[in-house]
Write an enzyme that holds these catalytic residues in place. Structure first.
Site, PDB file in Angstrom:
ATOM      1  N   LEU A   9       0.861  -1.187   0.000  1.00 17.91           N
ATOM      2  CA  LEU A   9       0.000   0.000   0.000  1.00 17.91           C
ATOM      3  C   LEU A   9       0.893   1.232   0.000  1.00 17.91           C
ATOM      4  O   LEU A   9       1.768   1.362   0.862  1.00 17.91           O
ATOM      5  CB  LEU A   9      -0.932   0.022   1.207  1.00 17.91           C
ATOM      6  CG  LEU A   9      -1.989   1.140   1.210  1.00 17.91           C
ATOM      7  CD1 LEU A   9      -3.237   0.697   1.950  1.00 17.91           C
ATOM      8  CD2 LEU A   9      -1.465   2.430   1.847  1.00 17.91           C
ATOM      9  N   GLY A  12      -0.532   8.553  -1.090  1.00 15.43           N
ATOM     10  CA  GLY A  12      -0.161   9.620  -2.015  1.00 15.43           C
ATOM     11  C   GLY A  12       0.388   9.078  -3.310  1.00 15.43           C
ATOM     12  O   GLY A  12       1.365   9.590  -3.863  1.00 15.43           O
ATOM     13  N   GLY A  16       4.046  12.110  -8.291  1.00 15.76           N
ATOM     14  CA  GLY A  16       5.321  12.314  -7.622  1.00 15.76           C
ATOM     15  C   GLY A  16       6.003  11.037  -7.181  1.00 15.76           C
ATOM     16  O   GLY A  16       6.035  10.029  -7.895  1.00 15.76           O
ATOM     17  N   ILE A  17       6.564  11.073  -5.983  1.00 13.15           N
ATOM     18  CA  ILE A  17       7.300   9.932  -5.450  1.00 13.15           C
ATOM     19  C   ILE A  17       6.376   8.724  -5.270  1.00 13.15           C
ATOM     20  O   ILE A  17       6.775   7.587  -5.530  1.00 13.15           O
ATOM     21  CB  ILE A  17       7.968  10.304  -4.118  1.00 13.15           C
ATOM     22  CG1 ILE A  17       9.008  11.412  -4.345  1.00 13.15           C
ATOM     23  CG2 ILE A  17       8.655   9.094  -3.486  1.00 13.15           C
ATOM     24  CD1 ILE A  17       9.600  11.959  -3.066  1.00 13.15           C
ATOM     25  N   GLY A  18       5.150   8.967  -4.847  1.00 13.19           N
ATOM     26  CA  GLY A  18       4.214   7.861  -4.664  1.00 13.19           C
ATOM     27  C   GLY A  18       3.927   7.127  -5.950  1.00 13.19           C
ATOM     28  O   GLY A  18       3.880   5.893  -5.978  1.00 13.19           O
ATOM     29  N   SER A 130      13.016  13.133   4.972  1.00 11.08           N
ATOM     30  CA  SER A 130      13.658  14.213   4.219  1.00 11.08           C
ATOM     31  C   SER A 130      14.991  14.552   4.846  1.00 11.08           C
ATOM     32  O   SER A 130      15.228  14.289   6.035  1.00 11.08           O
ATOM     33  CB  SER A 130      12.766  15.457   4.221  1.00 11.08           C
ATOM     34  OG  SER A 130      13.437  16.569   3.670  1.00 11.08           O
ATOM     35  N   TYR A 143       7.185  22.255   7.542  1.00 11.46           N
ATOM     36  CA  TYR A 143       7.509  20.999   6.867  1.00 11.46           C
ATOM     37  C   TYR A 143       8.729  20.352   7.516  1.00 11.46           C
ATOM     38  O   TYR A 143       8.724  19.147   7.807  1.00 11.46           O
ATOM     39  CB  TYR A 143       7.771  21.277   5.390  1.00 11.46           C
ATOM     40  CG  TYR A 143       8.197  20.061   4.596  1.00 11.46           C
ATOM     41  CD1 TYR A 143       7.253  19.152   4.133  1.00 11.46           C
ATOM     42  CD2 TYR A 143       9.538  19.830   4.297  1.00 11.46           C
ATOM     43  CE1 TYR A 143       7.636  18.046   3.393  1.00 11.46           C
ATOM     44  CE2 TYR A 143       9.932  18.720   3.558  1.00 11.46           C
ATOM     45  CZ  TYR A 143       8.982  17.834   3.112  1.00 11.46           C
ATOM     46  OH  TYR A 143       9.357  16.733   2.388  1.00 11.46           O
TER      47      TYR A 143
END
Length: 234
Positions: A9, A12, A16-18, A130, A143
């Site tokens: 699973l 997102g 993008g990254i997902g 990150s 963030y």
């Protein structure tokens, strides 16, 4: 963790990254990929099973855990960002909104899917973090703080899930060429490169992947005489 025949699973997963994770998981032979997004109609990748999921909603996360009860790998990728410092007028609201997705979303998913992973033999949890987990220069204050908190959460989960043999991997990287960073004029790594290194690390049994050069430099700089998280004197 073996990707071949895994049931995965990805939050997102519509861009993008997902999306890069979903593509590469299929290419590596995952048996099933649940591509989760707030609006499942935005999931356009063939071969995945779209799943409606807002990670800030405990109710939706619990429903997803029942629907995807065969999962052996959870990739907590969903995240949001907004420029600005903590002294900005709207910083309270921005920080709460960012933490709801980037920290509490990961917590919600981890709590709901830990029993699923246990029932399916342990599996793995991969949290997208990150390089700013380790420093905060103020441009993306909320963030950065949320990723620091998510890093701490990831470290705690590694201990808490060890007994059920769940591998926990933290993925750190700098700027990635996605919609999230479109407005930043800085060097960026492709999402496909980041995901390849993440999945290679996962299959190698890693606890942490530093997916680009800037991240490796910053991590090494944490023990420098003037650590990387302090303003650097020119």
């Amino acid at each position: 963790m073996n990707i071949q025949n895994a049931v995965v699973l990805v939050t997102g997963a519509n861009r993008g990254i997902g999306l890069a994770f979903a593509r590469q998981l299929l290419a590596r032979g995952a048996r099933k990929v649940y591509a989760a997004a707030r609006d499942p109609s935005t999931v356009a990748l063939a071969g995945v099973e779209a799943l409606q999921l807002d990670v800030t909603s405990v109710e939706q996360v619990q429903v997803a855990a029942r629907q995807a009860s065969d999962v052996t790998l959870v990739i907590n990728n969903a995240g949001i960002a907004q420029p600005g410092g903590f002294l900005a007028e709207d910083s309270d609201a921005v920080t709460r909104r960012v933490f709801e997705t980037n920290f509490f979303g990961v917590l919600n998913m981890s709590k709901a899917f830990a029993p699923v992973l246990k029932a399916n033999g342990g599996g793995a949890l991969l949290n997208v973090l990150s390089v700013v987990s380790w420093f905060n220069a103020g441009e993306l204050a909320a963030y950065s703080a949320s990723k620091s908190a998510a890093w701490s959460l990831t470290n705690a989960l590694r201990y808490e899930l060890a007994g059920q043999k769940t591998q926990v991997l933290g993925l750190h990287m700098g700027y990635v060429d996605t919609d999230l960073t479109r407005g930043f004029d800085v060097p960026k790594t492709s999402a496909d490169e980041i995901v390849q290194r993440a999945l290679d690390g996962l299959e190698a049994g890693a606890d942490e992947v530093l997916a680009d050069e800037i991240t490796q430099q910053v991590k090494q700089g944490l023990t420098a005489p003037r650590p990387a998280y302090l303003p650097q004197v020119q």
